[in-house]
Design a protein around this motif. Structure first.
Motif, short mmCIF file in Angstrom:
data_model
loop_
_atom_site.label_atom_id
_atom_site.label_comp_id
_atom_site.label_asym_id
_atom_site.label_seq_id
_atom_site.Cartn_x
_atom_site.Cartn_y
_atom_site.Cartn_z
N TYR A 238 27.66 41.57 39.15
CA TYR A 238 28.10 40.26 39.64
C TYR A 238 28.86 39.46 38.59
N GLN A 239 29.32 40.12 37.54
CA GLN A 239 30.11 39.39 36.55
C GLN A 239 31.52 39.20 37.08
N LYS A 240 32.03 37.99 36.95
CA LYS A 240 33.37 37.67 37.46
C LYS A 240 34.40 38.56 36.79
N THR A 241 35.27 39.15 37.62
CA THR A 241 36.22 40.17 37.16
C THR A 241 37.59 39.89 37.73
N ARG B 288 31.19 40.08 52.32
CA ARG B 288 32.53 40.68 52.42
C ARG B 288 33.48 40.15 51.36
N LYS B 289 33.13 39.00 50.75
CA LYS B 289 34.01 38.41 49.75
C LYS B 289 33.69 38.89 48.33
N TYR B 290 32.90 39.95 48.22
CA TYR B 290 32.62 40.52 46.89
C TYR B 290 33.94 40.86 46.19
N VAL B 291 34.91 41.41 46.94
CA VAL B 291 36.24 41.69 46.41
C VAL B 291 37.25 40.91 47.24
N MET B 292 38.13 40.17 46.57
CA MET B 292 39.18 39.45 47.28
C MET B 292 40.50 39.62 46.54
N ARG B 293 41.57 39.73 47.32
CA ARG B 293 42.91 39.66 46.72
C ARG B 293 43.33 38.21 46.67
N ILE B 294 43.60 37.72 45.46
CA ILE B 294 44.02 36.32 45.28
C ILE B 294 45.44 36.34 44.75
N THR B 295 46.39 36.26 45.67
CA THR B 295 47.82 36.28 45.32
C THR B 295 48.52 35.16 46.07
N ILE C 295 36.55 30.53 40.39
CA ILE C 295 36.44 29.87 39.09
C ILE C 295 35.23 28.95 39.01
N ASN C 296 34.53 28.75 40.12
CA ASN C 296 33.33 27.91 40.13
C ASN C 296 32.14 28.73 39.64
N PRO C 297 31.55 28.38 38.50
CA PRO C 297 30.43 29.17 37.99
C PRO C 297 29.24 29.25 38.94
N GLU C 298 29.10 28.24 39.79
CA GLU C 298 27.94 28.21 40.69
C GLU C 298 28.12 29.08 41.92
N ALA C 299 29.36 29.49 42.21
CA ALA C 299 29.63 30.31 43.39
C ALA C 299 29.58 31.79 43.00
N ARG C 300 28.69 32.56 43.63
CA ARG C 300 28.58 33.98 43.29
C ARG C 300 29.81 34.76 43.74
N TYR C 301 30.37 34.42 44.91
CA TYR C 301 31.49 35.18 45.46
C TYR C 301 32.76 34.33 45.47
N GLN D 185 35.78 30.06 33.70
CA GLN D 185 34.84 29.95 32.58
C GLN D 185 33.87 31.11 32.48
N THR D 186 33.56 31.74 33.60
CA THR D 186 32.54 32.79 33.57
C THR D 186 33.13 34.18 33.77
N CYS D 187 34.43 34.33 33.62
CA CYS D 187 35.05 35.65 33.73
C CYS D 187 34.64 36.51 32.54
N LYS D 188 33.95 37.62 32.81
CA LYS D 188 33.44 38.48 31.74
C LYS D 188 34.18 39.81 31.65
N LEU D 189 34.99 40.12 32.65
CA LEU D 189 35.72 41.40 32.64
C LEU D 189 37.15 41.17 33.08
N ILE D 190 38.10 41.57 32.24
CA ILE D 190 39.52 41.54 32.58
C ILE D 190 40.01 42.98 32.63
N VAL D 191 40.54 43.38 33.76
CA VAL D 191 41.03 44.74 33.95
C VAL D 191 42.55 44.70 33.94
N LEU D 192 43.14 45.49 33.07
CA LEU D 192 44.60 45.54 32.96
C LEU D 192 45.10 46.85 33.55
#
Length: 812
Positions: A419-422, A451-458, A472-478, A495-502
């Protein structure tokens, strides 16, 4: 008074502070003691973290609050008068103060960095310390601040009454900027790494200039609507009723602070140029956030705003100044008045460190060529040539490659925290959608939960964009995982993004820095103290570029009026061109590159040179999709961030050997230090601060040292080739020797339990007196009772030291 018998703190209290008071320094408002001005670098221990030492000045002296002008480093009287000078000079570099003092209680050694004195260093008696007015006069003379500018410079910072004060580097940035404006400088550039509080810094600058009536009407420009709203509702809130947000309607000239989106005041049609409802001299200060973007280009519509208000002072803020042959921040604003880098932010502990997991895929390294006459899954004849990494997901899609990346991302999350923000950065919108689908298919259990575990944000998809605030809301899990192309590159305070995938080939240093900045924020409440970069396209090779954390250097080469200003390696989202019609909502260029609301496209595709308007087929690119090409990972390697701010490229074992031998010349030297140390953990912490990663090292050594190696054995084995023992082997040998036979009752039970604790958790717990409050010790007796079983604290401490000697006697 016997000065030699006084501690350093006594020297301060009995001698230095009274000397300051005698010449007029106000102890309440002008003198701060024991000032910790950094947070201490974050040192990652497996999934845990600790902090390195904070930098702490004994005294910081200010003429006005938060305007430091001098530091004093104190030593006890066993030291010489100038023994603290070099340490004080290092603090003065960071705090940007010109007057430096060291003292041992006999007097002061005064180092004047202004060059205005007869000599640089002077010995002063305790009664000769300069008064506040004397140092302030010399400071103003040094800075070129005349009588008319002094009221501006002396204007205090905004104080919210809740103790929020600028950090030391923000203070430097604010003071240098206010001083530059007071002296009449009209173009100013501030460079501060992402996550270091540029907006709060801008607020304090504007507040002081506004309150001093140096600047009466101010325009703050940002390039994302969310940034304008965040600024208005958060950092700029104290402006209250004097502040308004500019919209696309008629403007109200009765306010003093105006916040605006660039796109709200520009357009290709004259009536859309809202800013022209203001007279050219209406504003006397314009602050440009993220000034490396549209306004950096000479012939952009955004630059037109700055040209229109050219009589105003312009202050540019950016984490990543743009310096290419075509576009230059320095050419417009001048050299930065202050730079605070990502490296410095991590070293100070204000920004999160990172580690890099580099994954190399066989087809990326070897390339792929279609067979003669081969068609893709849609029946398109594939152009016969070798396709490699720069083509994948832009001109050629290997579906099994996408699935492999999604699988590796999923494995990483499942093995750490699912559940780490990615954020997954993709080549374009099409790639981001395919990656979303692949990640959905790899995570059926998580998708079933929500269903919002993965979302395309474009930029082209409203439902995904609507989830940006939740991401970007730390209190929102999804959402947990966001796939994107350009939309989340800048201006997203995750603020809570722990994984950046390039999975994006990044050629622009500006864009790379902005992407890395998505992970550098720290959030203590949500245990975000470091982040990981999972790199599939060699993007992190840019860390090795001297430009990554170096000072910006101007390389701008002005061209003629008809020259193109679009650099080959920049992305459409980073250019904000001004030709063509404004986008309705969010549009997408050929190839799937995003543009923001209100942005416009130029007539030429920056990638192909083909027209995007007029000819419906112009610039069309075929993207081949191949579903039957096998791909595999050929290499994967973890790179750690060293204490020097650079990635460690050698093996962890070689790096550790080098670091240990820098501190210990030989095995005997190490053993002597180890046995003599009051706390063994202190030596380990010292090595940690120099970049020795114990948990990762033990995991890396694996079977060789067993599951429970003691750091002592890790050092002896790696640095000095000594055969290692596990903690349990050391504990067992102590038990066999029965060294506790002279202790009875509770004392013996405590020592036997300490041996068990060492076998389970290592040396640190048994050196911590708090261990006696934990099970099984709490079941033996109360802490004070257990200490008394050894005859008191000295007896307990002595017994622990005897235990440590016994533990490390075998195999050492």
């Amino acid at each position: 008074m016997d000065k030699k018998a006084l501690s350093e703190r006594d020297i301060c209290t009995k001698l230095i502070t009274p000397a300051l008071e005698r010449v007029g320094w106000d102890i309440q408002t002008q003198v701060r003691e024991e000032v910790s001005f950094t947070n201490g670098r974050i040192i990652v221990r497996g999934r845990m973290h600790t902090r390195g030492k904070r930098r702490r000045a004994d005294y910081v002296l200010s003429f006005q609050k938060n305007q430091p002008i001098a530091v004093i480093e104190a030593k006890d009287n066993k030291h010489g008068l100038g023994d603290g000078m070099q340490q004080a000079l290092a603090y003065s570099d960071a705090l940007d103060v010109p007057f430096v003092f060291s003292s041992n209680g006999d007097g002061f050694l005064f180092h004047d960095r202004t060059g205005l004195g007869r000599q640089t260093e002077t010995v002063l008696s305790l009664d000769d310390f300069p008064s506040p007015e004397a140092l302030w006069d010399r400071y103003c003379q040094h800075k070129g601040i005349g009588p008319t500018a002094r009221p501006v410079v002396e204007q205090p910072f905004y104080d919210d009454g809740r103790g929020r004060t600028p950090r030391y580097y923000q203070t430097v940035a604010i003071n240098r900027t206010v001083e530059a404006v007071a002296r009449g400088q009209d173009r100013i550039l501030l460079v501060m790494a992402t996550g270091t509080g540029k907006t709060f810094t801008a607020f304090q600058i504007i507040w002081r200039l506004w309150k001093a009536k140096q600047k009466k009407r101010i325009l703050f420009l940002a390039d994302r609507n969310i940034l304008v709203d965040q600024t208005k509702n958060n950092d700029f809130k104290p402006f209250g009723q004097a502040m308004t947000k500019v919209t696309n309607r008629t403007v109200d000239p009765s306010y003093e602070i105006y916040l605006s989106l660039y796109q709200a005041v520009t357009g290709s049609e004259e009536e859309k140029n809202i800013y022209k409802q203001f007279s050219p001299d209406f504003f006397d200060l314009v602050v440009i956030d993220e000034c490396h973007r549209g306004s950096a280009a000479v012939d952009s519509a955004w630059r037109a705003i700055l040209e229109y208000f050219s009589s105003a002072t312009h202050i540019g803020l950016t984490a990543t100044p743009k310096e290419t042959k075509e576009v230059s921040n320095i050419d417009y604003f001048g050299e930065p008045v202050y730079t605070y880098s990502l490296k410095q932010g991590i070293e100070d502990g204000f920004l999160a460190p990172y580690k890099v997991v580099r994954v190399d895929i066989d087809r990326d390294l070897q390339g792929w060529r279609p067979s003669k006459g081969q068609v893709d899954k849609h029946g398109e004849l594939i152009e016969d040539r070798i396709y490699n990494q720069k083509d994948f997901d832009k001109q050629l899609v290997l579906e099994k490659r996408t699935a492999l990346v999604a699988r590796r991302v999923t494995e990483f999350l499942e093995n750490s925290d699912p559940y780490q923000k990615t954020i997954v950065f993709c080549e374009d919108i099409d790639h981001a959608e395919r990656m979303r689908q692949a990640l959905v298919n790899m995570n059926p259990k998580r998708i079933a939960e929500n269903r919002k575990y993965v979302m395309r944000i474009t930029g082209d998809e409203n439902e995904g964009k609507a989830e940006l605030d939740n991401f970007i809301n730390p209190e929102a899990r999804y959402p947990v995982i966001a796939t994107t192309s350009k939309l989340m590159t800048t201006g997203v305070d995750a603020q809570t993004c722990k994984l950046i995938v390039l999975d994006q080939r990044i050629q622009s240093m500006t864009e790379f820095k902005q992407i890395i900045g998505r992970g550098t924020r720290i959030n203590d409440d949500y245990h975000k103290h470091w982040f990981t970069i999972l790199d599939f396209k060699k993007a992190t090779e840019l860390f090795a570029d001297p430009d990554f954390d170096g000072e910006p250097v101007k390389v701008y080469e002005p061209k003629g009026d008809d020259a193109s200003i679009v650099p080959d390696d920049e992305t459409a989202d980073d250019m904000h061109p001004d030709a063509g019609e404004p986008a309705d909502g969010v549009a997408e260029a050929e190839g799937g590159y995003e543009i923001e609301p209100g942005e416009t496209w130029q007539t030429d595709d920056p990638f192909t040179g083909a027209g995007l308007a007029g000819d419906e087929n112009a610039g069309k690119r075929v993207k081949y999709v191949v579903d039957d090409v096998e791909v595999s990972v050929v290499a994967e390697r973890v790179q750690y961030l060293g204490p020097d701010g650079k990635l460690i490229t050698e093996s962890l074992r070689d790096y550790t050997r080098k670091k240990v031998k820098e501190q210990f010349a030989s095995l005997d030297d190490f053993l002597r230090r180890w046995q003599d140390a009051e706390r063994k953990q202190a030596i380990l912490e010292e090595l940690e601060e120099n970049g020795v990663f114990w948990e990762d090292l033990a995991r890396d050594l694996g079977d060789k040292l067993g599951d429970e190696p003691d750091p002592f054995d890790v050092i002896c084995h790696i640095a000095f080739d000594r055969p290692p023992l596990t903690r349990r082997e050391r504990a067992e040998q102590v038990r066999k020797r029965d060294i506790f036979n002279r202790y009875e009752g509770q004392a013996r039970q405590v020592l036997e339990s300490l041996v068990d604790k060492y076998a389970d958790a290592g040396i640190a717990p048994i050196e911590d007196p708090k261990v006696l409050t934990l099970a099984p010790f709490s079941e033996i007796g109360a802490p004070m009772e257990l200490v008394q079983a050894f005859g008191g604290k000295p007896g307990y401490t002595r017994a622990v030291h005897e235990l440590e000697e016994a533990l490390y006697q075998s195999g050492s």
